[in-house]
Design an enzyme around this catalytic site. Structure first.
Site, PDB file in Angstrom:
ATOM      1  CG  ASP A  46      28.100 -10.464   9.546  1.00 17.12           C
ATOM      2  OD1 ASP A  46      28.186  -9.216  10.309  1.00 17.12           O
ATOM      3  OD2 ASP A  46      27.433 -11.489  10.008  1.00 17.12           O
ATOM      4  CD  GLU A  72      33.583 -15.752   7.561  1.00 14.12           C
ATOM      5  OE1 GLU A  72      32.318 -15.341   8.125  1.00 14.12           O
ATOM      6  OE2 GLU A  72      33.530 -16.275   7.385  1.00 14.12           O
ATOM      7  CB  THR A  77       7.569 -36.836  12.851  1.00 13.70           C
ATOM      8  OG1 THR A  77       6.084 -37.237  13.707  1.00 13.70           O
ATOM      9  CG2 THR A  77       7.916 -35.513  14.027  1.00 13.70           C
TER      10      THR A  77
END
Length: 259
Positions: free
Chosen positions: A110, A7, A185
Site C-alpha cells: 500500500d 485495494e 468523559t
C-alpha cells in the site's frame, strides 16, 4: 478497457472500476480474511448490476493487499468469475519505483502504491500521510523513489485501545470536538484523540521537514484523512484517490503481462 482495482487494507477493502477514461464506480467492504471468492463474487455482481455494469465486462484486475491470507480468495475471484489473471502487487508486478530502504521487501504494498499515485500528480519531494488502521508517513523523493517513513497506530486503533484498556471509558465515534478542553468523559476522549492526532501530524511533519532539509509537499489520504481537513495547515492536499491512481498506473505499466 474495464479495470477492476482492489485495494485491501486491514480494516476496509475498496473495489473500484475504471473504464479507460475515469473511475466509474467504487465500493467498500469490511476486510474479512476468511471471505471466500464466491462471497466476493455475489457481493460484487449485485453492486455492479445496480450501477448498470456487468462482471463479464471487466477486462483487467489488479490487487493490492496487506492481508496475505486474503490474496488467495481475491485471486480466485478474478480467475473463476472474471476469467482474468490478476496482477498482484508484490508477486507478479514490476512497480518501476526505486525503494531506498535497508530491506526493500519490507515496504508495504500500500505504501509503494501510494508513492506512485502521489508522484503522478505532485512534483518535488513529498510526504504522504495515509490514515487507516495505521497512520503512515511516507517520503517520496523528487525523482519518485520511496525513501522510507514512519508508522504510528491509527486513530481508530487508539480509540479501541482506550475503550478496551480502561473499564470506565466508553466506545465513542471519532469527530472533531468544538473545544479542546472537554467538559465530560466523551468530549474529553474525542478531544484527546482528535487533537492528539492533529498534533501528531503537525509534529511529525515538522520533524520530517527539518531532517529532510528541503521543501516538501504534504498529501493526506486514507479512510479518516478527511477528518483533519480544515484542522491543520500541515497537510497541503487531501487526495482520496491516491491509491487507486497508483494502481491504475501500475496496471498500465504491466498490462502486457496479462495478454
Amino acid at each position: 478497457m474495464m479495470l477492476l482495482a482492489i485495494e485491501q487494507g486491514n480494516t476496509n477493502t475498496l473495489f473500484a472500476v475504471h473504464d479507460g477514461s475515469e473511475w466509474i464506480a467504487q465500493w467498500r467492504a469490511a476486510t474479512e480474511a476468511t471471505r471466500t471468492a464466491d462471497e466476493y463474487a455475489v457481493w460484487l455482481n449485485q453492486l455492479m448490476l445496480m450501477k448498470g455494469l456487468k462482471v463479464a465486462g471487466l477486462t483487467g484486475c489488479i490487487i493490492s493487499s496487506v492481508v496475505p491470507q486474503s490474496i488467495f480468495n481475491l485471486r480466485n475471484l478474478a480467475r473463476r468469475y472474471l476469467n482474468i489473471e490478476p496482477l498482484v502487487i508484490g508477486e507478479n508486478v514490476n512497480l518501476g519505483i526505486d525503494v531506498r530502504i535497508a530491506k526493500p521487501s519490507e515496504a508495504g504494498a500500500d505504501r509503494l502504491v501510494n508513492a506512485i499515485g502521489a508522484k503522478l500528480l505532485y512534483p518535488g519531494d513529498l510526504i504522504v500521510i495515509d490514515s487507516g488502521t495505521a497512520t503512515t508517513f511516507d517520503i517520496v523523493g523528487a525523482d519518485g523513489a520511496f525513501e522510507g517513513g514512519l508508522i504510528a497506530p491509527g486513530i481508530n486503533l487508539s480509540l479501541q485501545a482506550l475503550h478496551e484498556a480502561a473499564a470506565k471509558l466508553p466506545r465513542i465515534a471519532i469527530q472533531r470536538p468544538e473545544h479542546v478542553i472537554g467538559k465530560g468523559t466523551v468530549e474529553a476522549m474525542q478531544s484527546g484523540v482528535f487533537w492528539g492526532y492533529t498534533s501528531l501530524i503537525e509534529g511529525l511533519v515538522a520533524r520530517i521537514k527539518a531532517e529532510w532539509g528541503k521543501p516538501m509537499t504534504v498529501i493526506g489520504t486514507g479512510g479518516v484523512a478527511s477528518l483533519f481537513e480544515g484542522a491543520t495547515n500541515s497537510i497541503d492536499h487531501f487526495d482520496p484517490d491516491l491509491t487507486i491512481r497508483g494502481l491504475l498506473e501500475i496496471w498500465r505499466r504491466n498490462a502486457h503481462l496479462t495478454d
